[in-house]
Scaffold this active site. Structure first.
Site, PDB file in Angstrom:
ATOM      1  N   SER A 240     -15.677   7.812  -4.929  1.00 41.35           N
ATOM      2  CA  SER A 240     -15.764   6.782  -3.889  1.00 41.35           C
ATOM      3  C   SER A 240     -14.391   6.583  -3.265  1.00 41.35           C
ATOM      4  O   SER A 240     -13.397   7.219  -3.665  1.00 41.35           O
ATOM      5  CB  SER A 240     -16.258   5.457  -4.496  1.00 41.35           C
ATOM      6  OG  SER A 240     -15.304   4.955  -5.411  1.00 41.35           O
ATOM      7  N   LYS A 241     -14.324   5.678  -2.299  1.00 42.27           N
ATOM      8  CA  LYS A 241     -13.073   5.459  -1.563  1.00 42.27           C
ATOM      9  C   LYS A 241     -11.927   5.007  -2.458  1.00 42.27           C
ATOM     10  O   LYS A 241     -10.760   5.238  -2.148  1.00 42.27           O
ATOM     11  CB  LYS A 241     -13.305   4.432  -0.451  1.00 42.27           C
ATOM     12  CG  LYS A 241     -14.143   4.971   0.696  1.00 42.27           C
ATOM     13  CD  LYS A 241     -14.322   3.950   1.792  1.00 42.27           C
ATOM     14  CE  LYS A 241     -15.166   4.507   2.932  1.00 42.27           C
ATOM     15  NZ  LYS A 241     -15.391   3.503   4.002  1.00 42.27           N
ATOM     16  N   ARG A 242     -12.265   4.367  -3.590  1.00 45.68           N
ATOM     17  CA  ARG A 242     -11.173   3.905  -4.447  1.00 45.68           C
ATOM     18  C   ARG A 242     -10.456   5.067  -5.140  1.00 45.68           C
ATOM     19  O   ARG A 242      -9.364   4.906  -5.684  1.00 45.68           O
ATOM     20  CB  ARG A 242     -11.685   2.909  -5.492  1.00 45.68           C
ATOM     21  CG  ARG A 242     -12.688   3.447  -6.477  1.00 45.68           C
ATOM     22  CD  ARG A 242     -13.321   2.325  -7.274  1.00 45.68           C
ATOM     23  NE  ARG A 242     -14.376   2.789  -8.151  1.00 45.68           N
ATOM     24  CZ  ARG A 242     -14.173   3.219  -9.379  1.00 45.68           C
ATOM     25  NH1 ARG A 242     -12.959   3.229  -9.875  1.00 45.68           N
ATOM     26  NH2 ARG A 242     -15.181   3.612 -10.135  1.00 45.68           N
ATOM     27  N   HIS A 243     -11.066   6.262  -5.102  1.00 48.90           N
ATOM     28  CA  HIS A 243     -10.402   7.446  -5.651  1.00 48.90           C
ATOM     29  C   HIS A 243      -9.542   8.138  -4.594  1.00 48.90           C
ATOM     30  O   HIS A 243      -8.879   9.130  -4.890  1.00 48.90           O
ATOM     31  CB  HIS A 243     -11.449   8.440  -6.171  1.00 48.90           C
ATOM     32  CG  HIS A 243     -12.259   7.911  -7.305  1.00 48.90           C
ATOM     33  ND1 HIS A 243     -13.599   7.592  -7.181  1.00 48.90           N
ATOM     34  CD2 HIS A 243     -11.930   7.629  -8.589  1.00 48.90           C
ATOM     35  CE1 HIS A 243     -14.051   7.148  -8.334  1.00 48.90           C
ATOM     36  NE2 HIS A 243     -13.068   7.155  -9.197  1.00 48.90           N
ATOM     37  N   GLY A 244      -9.548   7.620  -3.369  1.00 51.12           N
ATOM     38  CA  GLY A 244      -8.829   8.259  -2.274  1.00 51.12           C
ATOM     39  C   GLY A 244      -9.798   8.636  -1.167  1.00 51.12           C
ATOM     40  O   GLY A 244     -10.919   8.142  -1.116  1.00 51.12           O
TER      41      GLY A 244
END
Length: 471
Positions: A240-244
């Site tokens: 997801s976006k929290r991984h980049g």
């Protein structure tokens, strides 16, 4: 179903082309290319609240950038509503679907009762055998699922997967406003488009037994299924976006090469021996479902950086010059058409082994292109001082007076200066490097001077001398 292989990539335009979606598109594309089959692009845009034309264009843009050329499409589901209703009517007529008049309140009460009793959360079947319509109520249409036995999925990746029919709900295939739901539209589209192989993420595996039953209800052949393992972040949670960055276009904008990203995506769950780097021709030749892993793949940004660096290192400098141009224009370093591509290619050649991305390459090119540079303060204090002053002064005069500004002649001028002053080459090269680039890391100093050219090199030496005198 014909003998020719037909596959499809069917994204929902509720966002940009995701890394996971791009890998699904890639595996479909490879399988079609390998078998001289047909690759279809289908836009599943029935979610009218979240689907936008902007996202459709972004998906198409991402597909084109990656080089996934499709043979048919793009088709849009919103243009096929009458077709879905026709198939729903066929199911109704043959007793494989029925009207359901249950209100949301009734369904919620039934759900709570099932939870309380520990039963499966599925439709109770209240309207399953209803003979008369309920007046004043707009019904939904439900598909009549089998109530006993099992539905078997012989998956090309996961093998045999068995689902108990007792757990399958009489799912809604037409809402009360007449709009179709996902499981109906996907089967109808795959039937109409002659899809022979459904290659998709394994988050769709639970939908597969339902869709198999709809195929049977319509009396159509069932395609082969291949469910790809998920892509996880470093913490083993779904990517997801929290991984980049998760969208394909974000990686393009960060300066990754499309071929490098394709190479990285295919290795997320597929292998061919110990080989890491593949051309697209090799991928088409070697791809097989037998070598697709069953376990989830972990996205590793460091591995992608390494792979991208390999592609940049081995690229044609002229090709890289064209690819890096938009980044130089965006940074305001050049105006389109205002730079010599041959010169830029020569400059790129000196830096491509040092750059992991086009963004890094563009940043490194700054000291070649800019009229002026800023010094790293630590480097300035260490190398632009009274000790280097006479060396730089002599070099400036030597370069300014030479008529032959060649690598051989520049090297001879350097050698004569270090011999006369009884110093090491580095005692001259490092101050010159700071004077030319602002820092201490760069390609070979003779290469740098050649790319900068005589006039710019002399101007930068003059600035360095002024800086030393002023301090």
């Amino acid at each position: 179903m014909t003998g020719k292989i037909r596959v499809r990539f069917a994204p929902s335009p509720t966002g940009y082309l995701h890394i996971g979606g791009a890998r699904t598109a890639l595996f479909n594309w490879l399988y079609a290319k390998q078998n001289n089959g047909t690759f279809i692009l289908r836009i599943e845009d029935t979610d009218r609240e979240r689907s936008t034309d902007q996202f459709i264009e972004a998906i198409i843009d991402g597909m084109r950038w990656l080089g996934f050329d499709w043979d048919e499409g793009p088709f849009r589901q919103t243009e096929r509503f009458p077709t879905y209703r026709k198939y729903a009517e066929k199911l109704m007529k043959e007793g494989n679907a029925y009207y359901c008049y249950c209100s949301p309140e009734e369904l919620e009460a039934s759900r709570k009762e099932a939870m309380k009793e520990g039963r499966a959360l599925k439709y109770s079947g209240k309207c399953r055998n209803l003979r008369e319509p309920v007046h004043g109520v707009s019904p939904v249409v439900r598909f009549r699922m089998p109530q006993d036995g099992a539905t078997i999925v012989d998956d090309l990746i996961k093998g045999r997967v068995e689902f108990s029919n007792e757990q399958l709900d009489d799912l809604i295939i037409l809402r009360s406003d007449g709009t179709p739901t996902y499981n109906l539209t996907v089967v109808v589209d795959d039937v109409d488009m002659g899809i022979t192989h459904v290659i998709r993420g394994d988050d769709h595996l639970n939908n597969t037994p339902r869709q198999i039953q709809i195929y049977r209800g319509l009396n159509y052949s069932i395609p082969k299924f291949a469910h790809l393992p998920m892509i996880l972040g470093s913490d083993k949670a779904r990517l997801s976006k929290r991984h980049g960055a998760t969208s394909v276009t974000a990686y393009r904008d960060m300066g990754y090469l499309s071929d490098a990203l394709v190479n990285y995506l295919v290795r997320l769950g597929w292998s061919h021996g110990d080989q890491e780097i593949f051309t697209k021709e090799e991928l088409i030749k070697y791809f097989s479902f037998e070598n697709v892993g069953k376990a989830a793949a972990v996205f590793n940004p460091e591995k992608l950086d390494w792979l991208n660096a390999q592609y940049i290192m081995n690229s044609n400098p002229e090709d890289l010059a064209s690819l890096v141009m938009p980044f130089l224009i965006k940074d305001g370093l050049v105006k389109e058409g205002r730079i010599d591509i041959k010169w830029l290619s020569d400059a790129v050649k000196t830096l491509q082994e040092r750059s992991k991305t086009l963004l890094e390459l563009a940043s490194s090119l700054r000291y070649y292109i800019s009229e002026d540079i800023e010094y790293n303060e630590k480097s300035r204090k260490k190398f632009l001082n009274e000790k280097s002053l006479p060396l730089l002064l002599e070099l400036k005069d030597g370069l300014a007076s030479t008529a032959d500004f060649s690598a051989r002649n520049i090297e001879d001028i350097f050698k004569s200066i270090v011999e006369r002053h009884s110093v090491k080459l580095g005692d001259l090269a490092q101050p010159v490097r700071v004077a030319m680039t602002g820092g201490t890391a760069s390609p070979g100093i003779f290469e740098v001077l050649l790319i900068l050219g005589k006039e710019k090199a002399v101007r930068r030496l003059e600035k360095a001398l002024e800086t030393i005198r002023a301090s």
